[in-house]
Design an enzyme around this catalytic site. Sequence first.
Site, short mmCIF file in Angstrom:
data_model
loop_
_atom_site.label_atom_id
_atom_site.label_comp_id
_atom_site.label_asym_id
_atom_site.label_seq_id
_atom_site.Cartn_x
_atom_site.Cartn_y
_atom_site.Cartn_z
N ASP A 39 -8.37 -3.47 -6.89
CA ASP A 39 -7.82 -3.17 -5.57
C ASP A 39 -8.91 -2.62 -4.63
OD1 ASP A 39 -4.84 -2.29 -4.29
OD2 ASP A 39 -6.58 -1.22 -3.54
N SER B 120 0.84 -1.20 0.00
CA SER B 120 0.00 0.00 0.00
C SER B 120 0.88 1.25 0.00
CB SER B 120 -0.96 -0.03 1.19
OG SER B 120 -2.02 0.85 0.99
N HIS C 132 -6.26 -6.42 -1.20
CA HIS C 132 -5.31 -5.34 -0.94
C HIS C 132 -4.24 -5.91 -0.01
CE1 HIS C 132 -4.15 -1.10 -0.89
NE2 HIS C 132 -4.02 -1.15 0.42
#
Length: 498
Positions: free
Chosen positions: A293, A197, A360
């Site tokens: 995502d 991330s 994610h």
Amino acid sequence: MAMKLILIVVGLACCITGVISGGSEIHSAFSYLENDFVAAKASSSTPQPLMVALTLIQGAASKGAVCLDGTLPGYHLHRGFGSGANSWVIQLEGGGWCNTIRSCVFRKTTRRGSSDRMEKQIPFTGILSNKAEENPDFFNWNRVKVRYCDGASFSGDGEDTGANLQFRGQKIWLAAMKELMSKGMQNADQALLSGCSAGGLASIIHCDEFRGLFPKSTKVKCLSDAGFFLDATDVSGGRTLRNLFGGVVKLQEVQKNLPASCLSKLDPTSCFFPQNLISHVTTPLFILNAAYDAWQLQASLAPPSADPHGAWNSCKSNHANCNSSQIQFLQDFRNQMLNALDGFSLSSQTGLYINSCFAHCQSERQDTWFGDDSPLIKNKPIAIAVGDWYFDRQVVKAIDCAYPCDKTCHNLVFNDDVSTPVGSQPTSDGIFSTVDPQSSSDDTTATMVFSYSPRLTLTPLYMLAAYFLVAFMFLLQKGDPLFVLVPSSLQAVPPTKH
Ligand SMILES: *[C@@H]1O[C@H](CO)[C@@H](O)[C@H](O)[C@H]1NC(C)=O
């Protein structure tokens, strides 16, 4: 006294009505849970994860390398052994960004902005696991998680003295690398810089710097997991993520640490987007990302500010609820992602794994990294794909067929059913939060929480506690809910109001 009583009664009333009326909405704003694996895997095989202690970087303050609140940065290191004793994998922690004074001032009161608030130990799972059956290629390497406490993907360099804020991401990065070199990384014969991330973006930004730490004889590569944030148009035609990134770059003076070769062609905000950065990275890089995502859908494509009536809520909470036009929008997003990776995939040294999942951060979770039912593309789990690429066993350019063809996904979904107990053990959460800069009148936040283990972390009791705290804070602030508080296993995110 009477006043207090009234407050409590009203607080309780708010709490209860909150649960009844706004329940699902508030709940969706805070929890992102995984559906299918919950019950199935929780009790069975999962062994106790390795817990690794936090080390603060003692020399960092003198170099100005401090968290938002001025505290020391830190990392967790578990030593390698055997054939991995001289190999190092570094994982840069993620967790959103702060893009305004207000959101950074809030952030410094959390573990994402202060080492005073960080967990003293965290579980090492997925790519950080020390078990061969969980992490076949890197289990015996030196494994490190560098904590994220600057709010700009380890890349800012500035300060705001008025608000008592330090924006020292770049210095933290450098101090952490210097510290690890002194702990033996200088002798590495193999190294991998990874991150997820906001940390996945950081691993792209710092990839060539990382390469530069080592002699040519050291094998050095980088892995970006869920860091491929697209400069996309949201569901209302706006540029939610571009606005957010613009704020981060400007406030934290990130342009100082972006590649000059990009800045000579594009504006600094554009150069914070991976799609514009990857062509400037010369070190071998692997991009791992879900085509849909879950964080980007939640916070970039269909945030509340771009979807004020909540037409996307049901689709956002569970991809199975998306109608045909929403799926079409998501397919367009996937196509944009694949187009942005076109040139990248042509290079012989790059690796690619884009699975058609609503996920994610798939490298730090055990269930998505490597396991009996982990996600696959052409029968290959993520851990094997990354290993094949790192060790040059095989070329890996894995692009999944479009949704809904992949039946191996571990999709993140909201748990809408507050009444069903779904788990009992709060664990350390991977949290990705951002403040939506577009909401001027309406304080909007988007937070995504999921559990490292397949066990769910939110019990109805937790949610009740959260509602109560929200309601209570609301009262305290007299209609200006400055803070949204949630239990310690969850992330609290401040609103932006400028
Ligand atoms: C899908 O849902 C959206 C939002 O509720 C709506 O605007 C759109 O008309 C729907 N499309 C179809 C094909 O049903």
